[in-house]
Scaffold this motif. Sequence first.
Motif, PDB file in Angstrom:
ATOM      1  N   VAL A 114       0.831  -1.210   0.000  1.00 22.45           N
ATOM      2  CA  VAL A 114       0.000   0.000   0.000  1.00 22.45           C
ATOM      3  C   VAL A 114       0.862   1.255   0.000  1.00 22.45           C
ATOM      4  O   VAL A 114       0.971   1.948  -1.007  1.00 22.45           O
ATOM      5  CB  VAL A 114      -0.996   0.005   1.181  1.00 22.45           C
ATOM      6  CG1 VAL A 114      -1.781   1.310   1.214  1.00 22.45           C
ATOM      7  CG2 VAL A 114      -1.942  -1.175   1.079  1.00 22.45           C
ATOM      8  N   ASP A 115       1.477   1.571   1.133  1.00 27.34           N
ATOM      9  CA  ASP A 115       2.211   2.832   1.272  1.00 27.34           C
ATOM     10  C   ASP A 115       3.425   2.851   0.350  1.00 27.34           C
ATOM     11  O   ASP A 115       4.292   1.983   0.430  1.00 27.34           O
ATOM     12  CB  ASP A 115       2.637   3.046   2.725  1.00 27.34           C
ATOM     13  CG  ASP A 115       1.439   3.187   3.649  1.00 27.34           C
ATOM     14  OD1 ASP A 115       0.473   3.864   3.262  1.00 27.34           O
ATOM     15  OD2 ASP A 115       1.461   2.600   4.748  1.00 27.34           O
ATOM     16  N   GLY A 116       3.452   3.818  -0.543  1.00 24.82           N
ATOM     17  CA  GLY A 116       4.537   3.942  -1.501  1.00 24.82           C
ATOM     18  C   GLY A 116       4.256   3.246  -2.820  1.00 24.82           C
ATOM     19  O   GLY A 116       5.006   3.413  -3.777  1.00 24.82           O
TER      20      GLY A 116
ATOM     21  N   ASP B 263       1.392   7.494  -2.509  1.00 24.85           N
ATOM     22  CA  ASP B 263       2.720   8.081  -2.728  1.00 24.85           C
ATOM     23  C   ASP B 263       3.643   7.888  -1.536  1.00 24.85           C
ATOM     24  O   ASP B 263       4.785   8.324  -1.551  1.00 24.85           O
ATOM     25  CB  ASP B 263       2.609   9.562  -3.086  1.00 24.85           C
ATOM     26  CG  ASP B 263       2.031  10.410  -1.969  1.00 24.85           C
ATOM     27  OD1 ASP B 263       1.823   9.911  -0.844  1.00 24.85           O
ATOM     28  OD2 ASP B 263       1.767  11.598  -2.225  1.00 24.85           O
ATOM     29  N   GLY B 264       3.165   7.224  -0.499  1.00 28.63           N
ATOM     30  CA  GLY B 264       3.981   6.936   0.679  1.00 28.63           C
ATOM     31  C   GLY B 264       3.884   7.979   1.768  1.00 28.63           C
ATOM     32  O   GLY B 264       4.352   7.755   2.877  1.00 28.63           O
ATOM     33  N   GLY B 265       3.276   9.116   1.461  1.00 25.30           N
ATOM     34  CA  GLY B 265       3.104  10.154   2.475  1.00 25.30           C
ATOM     35  C   GLY B 265       1.952   9.821   3.405  1.00 25.30           C
ATOM     36  O   GLY B 265       0.996   9.165   3.013  1.00 25.30           O
TER      37      GLY B 265
ATOM     38  N   GLY C 181       6.227  -3.868  -4.501  1.00 32.60           N
ATOM     39  CA  GLY C 181       6.566  -3.283  -3.212  1.00 32.60           C
ATOM     40  C   GLY C 181       7.650  -2.236  -3.379  1.00 32.60           C
ATOM     41  O   GLY C 181       8.234  -2.106  -4.464  1.00 32.60           O
ATOM     42  N   ASP C 182       7.923  -1.515  -2.313  1.00 35.00           N
ATOM     43  CA  ASP C 182       8.865  -0.403  -2.431  1.00 35.00           C
ATOM     44  C   ASP C 182       9.934  -0.336  -1.350  1.00 35.00           C
ATOM     45  O   ASP C 182      10.853   0.470  -1.444  1.00 35.00           O
ATOM     46  CB  ASP C 182       8.104   0.924  -2.441  1.00 35.00           C
ATOM     47  CG  ASP C 182       7.456   1.242  -1.101  1.00 35.00           C
ATOM     48  OD1 ASP C 182       6.983   0.303  -0.421  1.00 35.00           O
ATOM     49  OD2 ASP C 182       7.415   2.425  -0.727  1.00 35.00           O
ATOM     50  N   ASP C 183       9.850  -1.164  -0.321  1.00 32.10           N
ATOM     51  CA  ASP C 183      10.829  -1.058   0.760  1.00 32.10           C
ATOM     52  C   ASP C 183      11.320  -2.442   1.169  1.00 32.10           C
ATOM     53  O   ASP C 183      10.766  -3.464   0.761  1.00 32.10           O
ATOM     54  CB  ASP C 183      10.228  -0.313   1.955  1.00 32.10           C
ATOM     55  CG  ASP C 183      11.269   0.464   2.755  1.00 32.10           C
ATOM     56  OD1 ASP C 183      12.487   0.186   2.620  1.00 32.10           O
ATOM     57  OD2 ASP C 183      10.882   1.356   3.532  1.00 32.10           O
TER      58      ASP C 183
ATOM     59  N   GLY D 246       4.957   5.386  -7.360  1.00 37.63           N
ATOM     60  CA  GLY D 246       3.883   4.866  -6.528  1.00 37.63           C
ATOM     61  C   GLY D 246       2.899   5.965  -6.181  1.00 37.63           C
ATOM     62  O   GLY D 246       3.289   7.083  -5.864  1.00 37.63           O
ATOM     63  N   GLY D 247       1.618   5.641  -6.268  1.00 43.70           N
ATOM     64  CA  GLY D 247       0.562   6.605  -5.980  1.00 43.70           C
ATOM     65  C   GLY D 247       0.195   7.481  -7.162  1.00 43.70           C
ATOM     66  O   GLY D 247      -0.734   8.272  -7.089  1.00 43.70           O
TER      67      GLY D 247
END
Length: 188
Positions: free
Chosen positions: A27-29, A33-35, A118-120, A155-156
């Motif tokens: 989800v986040d990122g 957009d991760g914010g 995913g992003d992290d 992302g986002g």
Amino acid sequence: MISNPNINVPSDVLARAAQVKMMIFDVDGVLTDGGLLFGADGEALKRFNVLDGLGIKLLQQAGIITAIISARTSPIVSRRASDLGITHVYQGVHNKNVAFASLLADTNLTADVCGFIGDDIIDLPILSRACLAVSVPNGHQEVKSRVHYVTQVSGGFGAVREVCDLILRAQGKYDAALAHYLTDVPAL
């Protein structure tokens, strides 16, 4: 060529995308957009992209299972998943491999037919097992260096839609998905 003419996708990535029977999203990122914005009552607010939402719906209509695995827990994510018809939602999961194993058991699928974006670094356990491992340009460098594909869009801002379109094109289902929206459309 099967891929989007605006995006140069390597043939090995297309081959992997052609095998996807379930696409899993962080989800986040990724979907956001991760914010994190916090309201006066302390509730975290997230912004989702409508292009991503339709891409997810198109995957579902093409028979591809969709799922969410997120480290954070948020009623907003539950609402967005419900709106999109995503029934496999795992939140508050800090060991994503455990959630992935549960998801595979629930769906009777194996990792070799799953895609994950995913992003992290918390996403690496799934990314290292997925048939199609994807990250976003705003993802952590350790993640981007270990995936099969990094989206052109952040992302986002439509990264999920880019992946959904890539999968549909690789599986030869994109034109059928598009045709639904072109029927009975008056000529310009």
